[in-house]
Design a protein around this motif. Structure first.
Motif, mmCIF file in Angstrom:
data_model
loop_
_atom_site.group_PDB
_atom_site.id
_atom_site.type_symbol
_atom_site.label_atom_id
_atom_site.label_comp_id
_atom_site.label_asym_id
_atom_site.label_seq_id
_atom_site.Cartn_x
_atom_site.Cartn_y
_atom_site.Cartn_z
ATOM 1 N N THR A 33 0.856 -1.190 0.000
ATOM 2 C CA THR A 33 0.000 0.000 0.000
ATOM 3 C C THR A 33 0.887 1.233 0.000
ATOM 4 O OG1 THR A 33 -1.740 -1.113 1.249
ATOM 5 C CG2 THR A 33 -1.749 1.286 1.270
ATOM 6 N N GLY A 35 0.691 5.647 -0.168
ATOM 7 C CA GLY A 35 -0.276 6.705 0.030
ATOM 8 C C GLY A 35 0.344 8.032 0.394
ATOM 9 N N THR A 50 -4.774 6.730 -0.230
ATOM 10 C CA THR A 50 -3.948 5.533 -0.334
ATOM 11 C C THR A 50 -4.361 4.739 -1.549
ATOM 12 O OG1 THR A 50 -5.444 4.223 1.047
ATOM 13 C CG2 THR A 50 -3.620 5.344 2.171
ATOM 14 N N ILE A 51 -3.453 3.881 -2.021
ATOM 15 C CA ILE A 51 -3.742 3.078 -3.193
ATOM 16 C C ILE A 51 -3.104 1.703 -3.043
ATOM 17 C CG2 ILE A 51 -1.762 3.992 -4.490
ATOM 18 C CD1 ILE A 51 -3.594 3.807 -7.017
ATOM 19 N N THR A 52 -3.873 0.687 -3.391
ATOM 20 C CA THR A 52 -3.394 -0.692 -3.434
ATOM 21 C C THR A 52 -3.811 -1.281 -4.768
ATOM 22 O OG1 THR A 52 -5.417 -1.670 -2.562
ATOM 23 C CG2 THR A 52 -3.818 -0.857 -0.954
ATOM 24 N N GLY A 55 -7.589 -0.933 -5.196
ATOM 25 C CA GLY A 55 -8.287 0.333 -5.348
ATOM 26 C C GLY A 55 -7.666 1.441 -4.528
ATOM 27 N N SER A 56 -8.404 2.551 -4.416
ATOM 28 C CA SER A 56 -7.893 3.719 -3.709
ATOM 29 C C SER A 56 -8.894 4.187 -2.662
ATOM 30 C CB SER A 56 -7.595 4.843 -4.693
ATOM 31 O OG SER A 56 -8.739 5.143 -5.477
ATOM 32 N N TYR A 58 -9.755 7.789 -0.081
ATOM 33 C CA TYR A 58 -9.480 9.212 0.085
ATOM 34 C C TYR A 58 -10.027 9.737 1.408
ATOM 35 C CZ TYR A 58 -8.434 9.176 -4.904
ATOM 36 O OH TYR A 58 -7.894 8.911 -6.132
ATOM 37 N N THR A 67 -6.624 13.069 -6.886
ATOM 38 C CA THR A 67 -6.608 11.728 -7.471
ATOM 39 C C THR A 67 -5.242 11.104 -7.251
ATOM 40 O OG1 THR A 67 -8.170 12.406 -9.201
ATOM 41 C CG2 THR A 67 -6.935 10.372 -9.560
ATOM 42 N N SER A 69 -2.611 7.941 -8.040
ATOM 43 C CA SER A 69 -2.343 6.921 -9.048
ATOM 44 C C SER A 69 -0.972 6.318 -8.787
ATOM 45 C CB SER A 69 -2.425 7.506 -10.463
ATOM 46 O OG SER A 69 -1.477 8.538 -10.633
ATOM 47 N N ARG A 70 -0.718 5.212 -9.447
ATOM 48 C CA ARG A 70 0.514 4.481 -9.155
ATOM 49 C C ARG A 70 1.033 3.852 -10.437
ATOM 50 N NH1 ARG A 70 0.819 0.216 -4.123
ATOM 51 N NH2 ARG A 70 2.911 -0.609 -4.503
ATOM 52 N N VAL A 77 4.316 6.750 -7.009
ATOM 53 C CA VAL A 77 2.917 7.082 -6.757
ATOM 54 C C VAL A 77 2.743 8.596 -6.926
ATOM 55 C CG1 VAL A 77 3.237 7.342 -4.256
ATOM 56 C CG2 VAL A 77 0.977 6.789 -5.172
#
Length: 114
Positions: A33, A35, A50-52, A55-56, A58, A67, A69-70, A77
């Protein structure tokens, strides 16, 4: 060991945009993860996004404006920040989590003028 280097902060007028980047190096796992968190003077550090792989997520104060993104190929990221407000002023920190291992970047200052 994981090293996180943030960039892209700066001074912007209210209503403007900035894009933050966090480049990770070391033992990076695509299942981790990543973020962004922020801390304003006199306030606690708070979740931005955070993003995995699944998904993300907020924080309520940035939903619809920011927004995340990764790019796993680049181990980077991004945080695209639109419609910035003076209350978005803070130091923004990148975070990497491959539980139970957690790493933080040194932070990048974002200042939004009214």
């Amino acid at each position: 060991q994981v090293r996180l280097v943030e960039s892209g902060g700066g001074l912007v007028q209210a209503g403007g945009s900035l894009r933050l980047s966090c480049a990770a190096s070391g033992s990076i796992f695509s299942s981790s993860t990543m973020g962004w968190y922020r801390q304003a003077p006199g306030k606690q550090r708070e979740l931005v996004a955070t993003i995995t792989s699944g998904g993300s997520n907020y924080g309520d104060s940035v939903k619809g404006r920011f927004t995340i993104s990764r790019d796993n190929a680049k181990n980077t990221v991004y945080l695209q920040m639109n419609s910035l407000k003076p209350e978005d002023t803070a130091v923004y920190y990148c975070k990497y989590v491959n539980w139970p291992i957690v790493y933080w970047g040194q932070g990048t200052q974002v200042t939004v003028s009214s």
